[in-house]
Each structure stands twice: as structure tokens, then as C-alpha cells.
Motif scaffolding. Sequence first.
Motif, PDB file in Angstrom:
ATOM      1  N   THR A 312       0.834  -1.200   0.000  1.00  0.00           N
ATOM      2  CA  THR A 312       0.000   0.000   0.000  1.00  0.00           C
ATOM      3  C   THR A 312       0.869   1.250   0.000  1.00  0.00           C
ATOM      4  O   THR A 312       1.757   1.401   0.854  1.00  0.00           O
ATOM      5  CB  THR A 312      -0.933   0.028   1.227  1.00  0.00           C
ATOM      6  OG1 THR A 312      -1.736  -1.155   1.234  1.00  0.00           O
ATOM      7  CG2 THR A 312      -1.848   1.246   1.186  1.00  0.00           C
ATOM      8  N   VAL A 313       0.613   2.140  -0.953  1.00  0.00           N
ATOM      9  CA  VAL A 313       1.377   3.383  -1.088  1.00  0.00           C
ATOM     10  C   VAL A 313       0.398   4.557  -1.138  1.00  0.00           C
ATOM     11  O   VAL A 313      -0.588   4.521  -1.880  1.00  0.00           O
ATOM     12  CB  VAL A 313       2.244   3.375  -2.367  1.00  0.00           C
ATOM     13  CG1 VAL A 313       2.921   4.736  -2.577  1.00  0.00           C
ATOM     14  CG2 VAL A 313       3.293   2.265  -2.288  1.00  0.00           C
ATOM     15  N   VAL A 346      -2.961   1.764  -4.395  1.00  0.00           N
ATOM     16  CA  VAL A 346      -2.568   3.172  -4.398  1.00  0.00           C
ATOM     17  C   VAL A 346      -3.696   3.987  -3.793  1.00  0.00           C
ATOM     18  O   VAL A 346      -4.793   4.071  -4.347  1.00  0.00           O
ATOM     19  CB  VAL A 346      -2.254   3.672  -5.821  1.00  0.00           C
ATOM     20  CG1 VAL A 346      -1.878   5.153  -5.788  1.00  0.00           C
ATOM     21  CG2 VAL A 346      -1.141   2.849  -6.448  1.00  0.00           C
ATOM     22  N   LYS A 347      -3.430   4.586  -2.638  1.00  0.00           N
ATOM     23  CA  LYS A 347      -4.394   5.460  -1.977  1.00  0.00           C
ATOM     24  C   LYS A 347      -4.036   6.902  -2.337  1.00  0.00           C
ATOM     25  O   LYS A 347      -3.042   7.439  -1.860  1.00  0.00           O
ATOM     26  CB  LYS A 347      -4.370   5.240  -0.466  1.00  0.00           C
ATOM     27  CG  LYS A 347      -4.688   3.814  -0.044  1.00  0.00           C
ATOM     28  CD  LYS A 347      -4.739   3.688   1.471  1.00  0.00           C
ATOM     29  CE  LYS A 347      -5.934   4.446   2.044  1.00  0.00           C
ATOM     30  NZ  LYS A 347      -5.973   4.366   3.522  1.00  0.00           N
ATOM     31  N   ALA A 348      -4.825   7.493  -3.223  1.00  0.00           N
ATOM     32  CA  ALA A 348      -4.479   8.789  -3.801  1.00  0.00           C
ATOM     33  C   ALA A 348      -5.438   9.877  -3.337  1.00  0.00           C
ATOM     34  O   ALA A 348      -6.626   9.634  -3.107  1.00  0.00           O
ATOM     35  CB  ALA A 348      -4.505   8.706  -5.323  1.00  0.00           C
ATOM     36  N   THR A 349      -4.906  11.080  -3.234  1.00  0.00           N
ATOM     37  CA  THR A 349      -5.743  12.233  -2.915  1.00  0.00           C
ATOM     38  C   THR A 349      -5.208  13.458  -3.632  1.00  0.00           C
ATOM     39  O   THR A 349      -4.038  13.498  -4.042  1.00  0.00           O
ATOM     40  CB  THR A 349      -5.786  12.490  -1.394  1.00  0.00           C
ATOM     41  OG1 THR A 349      -6.791  13.471  -1.114  1.00  0.00           O
ATOM     42  CG2 THR A 349      -4.447  12.975  -0.859  1.00  0.00           C
ATOM     43  N   ASP A 350      -6.079  14.448  -3.785  1.00  0.00           N
ATOM     44  CA  ASP A 350      -5.703  15.705  -4.428  1.00  0.00           C
ATOM     45  C   ASP A 350      -6.799  16.720  -4.098  1.00  0.00           C
ATOM     46  O   ASP A 350      -7.981  16.372  -4.102  1.00  0.00           O
ATOM     47  CB  ASP A 350      -5.591  15.531  -5.947  1.00  0.00           C
ATOM     48  CG  ASP A 350      -4.938  16.712  -6.634  1.00  0.00           C
ATOM     49  OD1 ASP A 350      -3.730  16.647  -6.910  1.00  0.00           O
ATOM     50  OD2 ASP A 350      -5.646  17.728  -6.873  1.00  0.00           O
ATOM     51  N   VAL A 380       4.696   6.809   1.978  1.00  0.00           N
ATOM     52  CA  VAL A 380       3.960   8.018   1.614  1.00  0.00           C
ATOM     53  C   VAL A 380       4.763   8.767   0.554  1.00  0.00           C
ATOM     54  O   VAL A 380       5.980   8.944   0.704  1.00  0.00           O
ATOM     55  CB  VAL A 380       3.726   8.923   2.838  1.00  0.00           C
ATOM     56  CG1 VAL A 380       3.007  10.209   2.428  1.00  0.00           C
ATOM     57  CG2 VAL A 380       2.937   8.178   3.915  1.00  0.00           C
ATOM     58  N   THR A 381       4.092   9.190  -0.504  1.00  0.00           N
ATOM     59  CA  THR A 381       4.767   9.972  -1.544  1.00  0.00           C
ATOM     60  C   THR A 381       4.047  11.298  -1.726  1.00  0.00           C
ATOM     61  O   THR A 381       2.815  11.357  -1.694  1.00  0.00           O
ATOM     62  CB  THR A 381       4.790   9.234  -2.900  1.00  0.00           C
ATOM     63  OG1 THR A 381       3.446   9.069  -3.380  1.00  0.00           O
ATOM     64  CG2 THR A 381       5.455   7.879  -2.781  1.00  0.00           C
ATOM     65  N   ALA A 403       3.556   3.989   8.795  1.00  0.00           N
ATOM     66  CA  ALA A 403       4.631   4.205   7.811  1.00  0.00           C
ATOM     67  C   ALA A 403       5.617   5.227   8.335  1.00  0.00           C
ATOM     68  O   ALA A 403       5.237   6.176   9.034  1.00  0.00           O
ATOM     69  CB  ALA A 403       4.049   4.671   6.474  1.00  0.00           C
ATOM     70  N   ARG A 404       6.884   5.038   7.976  1.00  0.00           N
ATOM     71  CA  ARG A 404       7.892   6.017   8.367  1.00  0.00           C
ATOM     72  C   ARG A 404       8.837   6.317   7.201  1.00  0.00           C
ATOM     73  O   ARG A 404       9.955   6.796   7.407  1.00  0.00           O
ATOM     74  CB  ARG A 404       8.687   5.516   9.580  1.00  0.00           C
ATOM     75  CG  ARG A 404       7.886   5.535  10.885  1.00  0.00           C
ATOM     76  CD  ARG A 404       7.461   6.947  11.282  1.00  0.00           C
ATOM     77  NE  ARG A 404       6.709   6.954  12.526  1.00  0.00           N
ATOM     78  CZ  ARG A 404       5.380   6.853  12.596  1.00  0.00           C
ATOM     79  NH1 ARG A 404       4.667   6.735  11.481  1.00  0.00           N
ATOM     80  NH2 ARG A 404       4.767   6.879  13.763  1.00  0.00           N
ATOM     81  N   THR A 405       8.374   6.054   5.985  1.00  0.00           N
ATOM     82  CA  THR A 405       9.165   6.397   4.798  1.00  0.00           C
ATOM     83  C   THR A 405       8.363   7.373   3.953  1.00  0.00           C
ATOM     84  O   THR A 405       7.214   7.088   3.596  1.00  0.00           O
ATOM     85  CB  THR A 405       9.491   5.155   3.954  1.00  0.00           C
ATOM     86  OG1 THR A 405      10.288   4.258   4.722  1.00  0.00           O
ATOM     87  CG2 THR A 405      10.235   5.548   2.676  1.00  0.00           C
ATOM     88  N   ILE A 406       8.939   8.524   3.658  1.00  0.00           N
ATOM     89  CA  ILE A 406       8.284   9.502   2.796  1.00  0.00           C
ATOM     90  C   ILE A 406       9.181   9.832   1.622  1.00  0.00           C
ATOM     91  O   ILE A 406      10.392  10.050   1.788  1.00  0.00           O
ATOM     92  CB  ILE A 406       7.886  10.779   3.565  1.00  0.00           C
ATOM     93  CG1 ILE A 406       7.041  11.682   2.647  1.00  0.00           C
ATOM     94  CG2 ILE A 406       9.093  11.526   4.123  1.00  0.00           C
ATOM     95  CD1 ILE A 406       6.153  12.648   3.386  1.00  0.00           C
TER      96      ILE A 406
END
Length: 431
Positions: A312-313, A346-350, A380-381, A403-406
Motif C-alpha cells: 500500500t502506497v 494506491v491510496k491517492a488524494t488531491d 507516503v509519496t 509508515a515512516r518512509t516519505i
Amino acid sequence: MRISVIGCGYLGAVHAACMAELGHDVIGVDVDQAKIDALSEGRAPFFEPGLPELLKAEHGRLRFTTDISEVSHARVHFVAVGTPQLEGSNAADMRFVDASIDALLPHIGPGHLVVGKSTVPVGTAARLAEKVEATGAELAWNPEFLREGFAVSDTLTPDRLVYGVRRGDDRASDVLDEVYRRPLSTGTPRIITDYATAELVKVSANAFLATKISFINAMAEIAEVTGADVTTLADAIGHDARIGRRFLNAGVGFGGGCLPKDIRAFQARAEELGVGHALAFLDDVDQVNLRRRQRVLDLITDALGTELAGRTVAVLGVTFKPDSDDVRDSPALDIAARLALRGVRVKATDPEGIETARAKVPSLDYHPSARDAVAGAEVVTVLTEWREFRELDPREVSTWTDARTIIDGRNCLDAGAWRAAGWTYHGLGRP
């Protein structure tokens, strides 16, 4: 003045509303009934700050129709239709421009001025002028230089106006001076030139900006293998007045409806003219730009492992830039779509682009807020530098997810603050 605007997409709708704001009587024409209905009701069919207010404010001087014959009362006709990339080719698709001119011909004559706004291959205006002049009307080319998110101000207070006219055609220039009387009165520079130069101004400007972006992204590739910091590098060289700091932000690269297709169409036209070698470097510009998308995918793979299916990203931002709902050739949406093809959830937002993105890539898991998108994500990106993403508090985000990676695809976050909050931070071209 009585003005018509042919084509009520992004360029045309903004231009029509702004011409009314400048005091003209304007009619906008488009074949899309739903678009015309929305505009007639004062609703913008796309997100552009300031446009809805302008549509409502100028209702008395501005109307829209699908009936091209209603332009006959106008004396100045702006052609503002799209020139997308031709399917299967790098060249521009000129069908909409040609169709608009052909539709106009029965309704124009002596005393009329047709003004091209669309971005076209050099030589187009000279070709179309023969058709227009056969009716007794005249043709000018007046390229647009709009920035999405700032299109209203860029039209009302442009940084320059360019008129491409027949040599010695003072009447066309005088008419355009009357159209743009207000911005000219405040000192906007005006350049009067021939058709070819006016056509080249827009595409050469876009080619230069694309080159500048790809240059700093190429430096990011060097920085990544040497431990240098591309952001500090850009700050340092940007102090040189000959270079400047703008458009030197390394990241996932440029996208949208202009730069990518314009540099490709420019190359295609140069090939047709027998001088393809002059723009051969633009292929490298394009390739550097596309490689940055793969770099983000590589960073995600480094974080999660080569087997991505089922992971999951979170993707914060799907539009090609902030303050827009445009997802055309968006690096952010392309990266998200490629992740989905590899089985990633892919969990996307905008803030504005969810519906336009959903129409293009329905396979993503769209969420209304960053908090919802981040919940349950393993990585998280940040792929579009919306203000609300830039200003996220890393300690608060830590309470939304384990998560702890951005991955900062726009180098828009405070790396030190995220690391201090316990995150593994990855920028592009940053140590």
C-alpha cells in the motif's frame, strides 16, 4: 468591441471571460453542449482560481452558444481550440484549428479580424491566411502565455503581448491595440512581428522552460550518485542573473497539456522543415523528464522490495501542478498508475484533481483528504506540491499511519523536520 471566441476549453473560456472583464461584448462558441451549459450558468467546467467569479460577474457582457452563426455580429474572432499531440506521432493535431477556421469562413468578411490564440506549428498562420483573406477578412496570430492556476491574471495583466501580422498590416495591430487597451495602458510590452515569429515565440518559450527543468533534473541524477544536494546547487546557480532561480526545482518533472506535447510537436515540425538537427537536444530533454518518474518508482521499490503486489502506497497529489485539476501527462498520475499496474494498492488524494484523475485512471483508491490517503500506507509519496501537502506536520502525520518512509517527489518538504520526527526522507537529488 464585439468579440467571438471559438473553442471554450481551458484557453478559450478564460480568454472569453477576461475579454468581457476588459469591457468587450463577447460570445463564446463550442461544440460541447454540456460545456456551454455550464459556462452559461456561470460554472467553470474545470478548476481555475478566479474564473467562476469572473463568469458570474461578466454575465451581462458574456454569453455562450453552440451555434457558430451567432458570431456574425462580432468583428474580432479569437480561435482558441486545442492542438493535442497527434495519435501515433509527435506532430500536433491540427484538425480542430482547421475546422474552426472553416466554420468561421461563412460568417466573416471585410472589416473582420481573425486572431489565432492556439499553439500551432510554424507556417500554420501563413497557410490559414489565404483562406481568411479570400473572404476579405484579415488574420493575426496572438499567442497565449498562460500558466494554469494564474490564467486569469496572466490574461488581464500579461507580461507581454505579441502580434503576428502581415508585414505592414497596421489595421490588424490597431484592432488588437483596442482589444488590449487596458493592459497596454498600464505598460504591458507589445511586440509586433510576422506570422512565423509569433508562432515560434510560444513553442520556443516552452522548449526553453522544459530544457531548464530537465537540466536541473539531470543535475539531480548526478547529485544522487555523488552525495550532492541539487536544491542547494539550484540556489547557488540561481543567484546568477544570467540563469535565475525559477524553473530550477528538481523533482518528478514537467507535465500538463503544453510543455510535453509542444516540445514534441516542435521537433516534428523541425524535421518537416529539414532542420531536425537543430532541435535534436529536445529528445534528451524529454527523456530526462520521463526518467524522473522511474526514479520515484525505484525509491518505492527500494523501500518495499521488488515484490510490490499487495503493498500500500499513499500518493499525495495527482495533478501535474498545484492550483489546477489538470491531469494531462501528469507525472504524479503516471507514477500512481504504474504502481497500480504492479498490484500496489494506491491510496491517492488531491485537493482538486480527484474526479479528473478518476476519469482517466479509475483503478486507484481515491480519498478526500491526506489523512485518509495516508492511513494504512507503508510508504507516503508527495507528487504534487499543493500547499496543504507542503505544510503537513510530520509529527501529526505519524499519528495517521505506521509508515515512516516519505518520498518527496517535488523536493517541497522540510527534510530536517521529517527526519527529526522519525521519518526516512527521500528527495530527488538530495542526500
